[in-house]
Write a protein that holds these residues in place. Structure first.
Motif, PDB file in Angstrom:
ATOM      1  N   ARG A 176      -5.165  -1.398  14.331  1.00 32.56           N
ATOM      2  CA  ARG A 176      -4.867   0.047  14.294  1.00 32.56           C
ATOM      3  C   ARG A 176      -4.095   0.397  13.021  1.00 32.56           C
ATOM      4  O   ARG A 176      -4.394   1.396  12.359  1.00 32.56           O
ATOM      5  CB  ARG A 176      -4.067   0.455  15.530  1.00 32.56           C
ATOM      6  CG  ARG A 176      -3.915   1.979  15.666  1.00 32.56           C
ATOM      7  CD  ARG A 176      -2.882   2.372  16.707  1.00 32.56           C
ATOM      8  NE  ARG A 176      -1.539   1.957  16.371  1.00 32.56           N
ATOM      9  CZ  ARG A 176      -0.774   2.507  15.414  1.00 32.56           C
ATOM     10  NH1 ARG A 176      -1.244   3.485  14.687  1.00 32.56           N
ATOM     11  NH2 ARG A 176       0.451   2.089  15.193  1.00 32.56           N
ATOM     12  N   GLN A 177      -3.118  -0.408  12.650  1.00 35.94           N
ATOM     13  CA  GLN A 177      -2.339  -0.156  11.429  1.00 35.94           C
ATOM     14  C   GLN A 177      -3.220  -0.208  10.185  1.00 35.94           C
ATOM     15  O   GLN A 177      -3.083   0.614   9.276  1.00 35.94           O
ATOM     16  CB  GLN A 177      -1.209  -1.173  11.299  1.00 35.94           C
ATOM     17  CG  GLN A 177      -0.108  -0.998  12.309  1.00 35.94           C
ATOM     18  CD  GLN A 177       0.962  -2.057  12.172  1.00 35.94           C
ATOM     19  OE1 GLN A 177       1.239  -2.547  11.087  1.00 35.94           O
ATOM     20  NE2 GLN A 177       1.566  -2.420  13.289  1.00 35.94           N
ATOM     21  N   MET A 178      -4.122  -1.166  10.172  1.00 29.59           N
ATOM     22  CA  MET A 178      -5.029  -1.267   9.024  1.00 29.59           C
ATOM     23  C   MET A 178      -5.964  -0.065   8.947  1.00 29.59           C
ATOM     24  O   MET A 178      -6.210   0.472   7.865  1.00 29.59           O
ATOM     25  CB  MET A 178      -5.818  -2.573   9.104  1.00 29.59           C
ATOM     26  CG  MET A 178      -4.948  -3.798   8.861  1.00 29.59           C
ATOM     27  SD  MET A 178      -5.814  -5.362   9.114  1.00 29.59           S
ATOM     28  CE  MET A 178      -7.144  -5.243   7.955  1.00 29.59           C
ATOM     29  N   PHE A 179      -6.472   0.374  10.089  1.00 31.59           N
ATOM     30  CA  PHE A 179      -7.369   1.531  10.096  1.00 31.59           C
ATOM     31  C   PHE A 179      -6.642   2.797   9.650  1.00 31.59           C
ATOM     32  O   PHE A 179      -7.204   3.631   8.963  1.00 31.59           O
ATOM     33  CB  PHE A 179      -7.996   1.723  11.473  1.00 31.59           C
ATOM     34  CG  PHE A 179      -9.058   0.708  11.799  1.00 31.59           C
ATOM     35  CD1 PHE A 179      -9.603  -0.120  10.835  1.00 31.59           C
ATOM     36  CD2 PHE A 179      -9.508   0.569  13.094  1.00 31.59           C
ATOM     37  CE1 PHE A 179     -10.589  -1.052  11.145  1.00 31.59           C
ATOM     38  CE2 PHE A 179     -10.496  -0.356  13.419  1.00 31.59           C
ATOM     39  CZ  PHE A 179     -11.038  -1.161  12.441  1.00 31.59           C
ATOM     40  N   LYS A 180      -5.382   2.914  10.022  1.00 33.06           N
ATOM     41  CA  LYS A 180      -4.594   4.076   9.582  1.00 33.06           C
ATOM     42  C   LYS A 180      -4.468   4.078   8.063  1.00 33.06           C
ATOM     43  O   LYS A 180      -4.559   5.129   7.424  1.00 33.06           O
ATOM     44  CB  LYS A 180      -3.226   4.068  10.234  1.00 33.06           C
ATOM     45  CG  LYS A 180      -2.339   5.223   9.810  1.00 33.06           C
ATOM     46  CD  LYS A 180      -1.592   5.810  10.967  1.00 33.06           C
ATOM     47  CE  LYS A 180      -0.696   6.943  10.569  1.00 33.06           C
ATOM     48  NZ  LYS A 180      -1.415   8.127  10.109  1.00 33.06           N
ATOM     49  N   ALA A 181      -4.277   2.911   7.484  1.00 38.07           N
ATOM     50  CA  ALA A 181      -4.159   2.807   6.024  1.00 38.07           C
ATOM     51  C   ALA A 181      -5.454   3.197   5.320  1.00 38.07           C
ATOM     52  O   ALA A 181      -5.426   3.644   4.169  1.00 38.07           O
ATOM     53  CB  ALA A 181      -3.745   1.395   5.641  1.00 38.07           C
ATOM     54  N   LEU A 182      -6.579   3.058   6.007  1.00 35.51           N
ATOM     55  CA  LEU A 182      -7.859   3.433   5.407  1.00 35.51           C
ATOM     56  C   LEU A 182      -7.916   4.919   5.043  1.00 35.51           C
ATOM     57  O   LEU A 182      -8.704   5.319   4.178  1.00 35.51           O
ATOM     58  CB  LEU A 182      -9.014   3.095   6.353  1.00 35.51           C
ATOM     59  CG  LEU A 182      -9.415   1.636   6.413  1.00 35.51           C
ATOM     60  CD1 LEU A 182     -10.411   1.408   7.534  1.00 35.51           C
ATOM     61  CD2 LEU A 182      -9.982   1.176   5.087  1.00 35.51           C
ATOM     62  N   GLU A 183      -7.089   5.724   5.685  1.00 31.94           N
ATOM     63  CA  GLU A 183      -7.053   7.155   5.376  1.00 31.94           C
ATOM     64  C   GLU A 183      -6.649   7.402   3.923  1.00 31.94           C
ATOM     65  O   GLU A 183      -6.952   8.451   3.364  1.00 31.94           O
ATOM     66  CB  GLU A 183      -6.080   7.870   6.313  1.00 31.94           C
ATOM     67  CG  GLU A 183      -6.498   7.827   7.760  1.00 31.94           C
ATOM     68  CD  GLU A 183      -5.426   8.350   8.702  1.00 31.94           C
ATOM     69  OE1 GLU A 183      -4.405   8.895   8.230  1.00 31.94           O
ATOM     70  OE2 GLU A 183      -5.611   8.210   9.923  1.00 31.94           O
ATOM     71  N   GLN A 184      -5.971   6.425   3.305  1.00 31.35           N
ATOM     72  CA  GLN A 184      -5.500   6.559   1.925  1.00 31.35           C
ATOM     73  C   GLN A 184      -6.416   5.857   0.919  1.00 31.35           C
ATOM     74  O   GLN A 184      -6.172   5.908  -0.276  1.00 31.35           O
ATOM     75  CB  GLN A 184      -4.087   5.961   1.785  1.00 31.35           C
ATOM     76  CG  GLN A 184      -3.074   6.515   2.743  1.00 31.35           C
ATOM     77  CD  GLN A 184      -2.876   8.002   2.549  1.00 31.35           C
ATOM     78  OE1 GLN A 184      -2.751   8.474   1.424  1.00 31.35           O
ATOM     79  NE2 GLN A 184      -2.877   8.748   3.628  1.00 31.35           N
ATOM     80  N   ASN A 185      -7.457   5.182   1.391  1.00 30.13           N
ATOM     81  CA  ASN A 185      -8.277   4.360   0.515  1.00 30.13           C
ATOM     82  C   ASN A 185      -9.716   4.865   0.513  1.00 30.13           C
ATOM     83  O   ASN A 185     -10.367   4.903   1.550  1.00 30.13           O
ATOM     84  CB  ASN A 185      -8.237   2.896   0.983  1.00 30.13           C
ATOM     85  CG  ASN A 185      -8.900   1.961   0.016  1.00 30.13           C
ATOM     86  OD1 ASN A 185     -10.007   2.203  -0.447  1.00 30.13           O
ATOM     87  ND2 ASN A 185      -8.214   0.884  -0.297  1.00 30.13           N
TER      88      ASN A 185
END
Length: 187
Positions: A168-177
């Protein structure tokens, strides 16, 4: 290719010392081409190298930054990854970084992710970390890389025991990439 030969640190340290001293390539007139070396690639997968060999690789990298090395599936542990992280920023020039099955945890991954997330280091487009017990804390470190390293296009974290919260944390970071095209989360 000396992979899968039960080599130990004694061989690994000796090999990297020799590689650091390998002669540069010469042009047609016999003039040395600075920054080049005759040996370009070494396959060292599935041996018994520890952090001592990683330290020797780091020293070698200072003189031979173009050397391609496959150290996958060696039990280098946290200390080994920390050793190599110290020289990656300054000397690594390849697009692919393969750290699969090297027996490190989230603690060992942290220095590597700090290097990967730094604004000054943008050569890595493919990062392979599979088969290391990174857990949720490792996923937290990787989320920083996903968010900050916009050159990363491919990430393999299969078999890293990230768990639901970590993913979940990694997927949230995808919002910036906007560049990451492929993530392998398989087992």
């Amino acid at each position: 290719d000396v992979g899968d030969n039960a080599l130990t640190d004694r061989s690994g340290v000796s090999l990297f010392a020799a590689l650091a001293r390998s002669p540069p390539v010469r042009d047609g007139l016999g003039v040395k081409i600075e920054g080049t070396h005759v040996i370009q690639r070494v396959m060292l997968y599935k041996n018994d190298f520890s952090h001592q060999t990683m330290q020797a690789w780091g020293k070698c990298m200072k003189r031979h930054g173009t050397l391609m090395v496959d150290m996958t599936d060696n039990p280098v542990g946290d200390h080994g990854i920390e050793s190599i992280s110290k020289v990656l920023r300054k000397y690594w020039s390849h697009e692919r970084l393969d750290m699969r099955g090297m027996g490190y945890s989230a603690a060992g991954l942290r220095p590597l992710t700090l290097v990967l997330a730094s604004g000054s280091w943008r050569t890595i487009t493919s990062l392979y970390l599979s088969g290391n017990a990174l857990g949720v804390m490792g996923a937290t470190h990787l989320a920083l890389v996903i968010e900050k390293n916009l050159s990363l296009m491919e990430l393999d974290v299969s078999g890293c025991q990230l768990g639901d919260e970590g993913v979940r944390q990694m997927f949230k970071a995808l919002e910036q990439n906007e560049r990451l095209e492929y993530i392998d989360l398989g087992d």
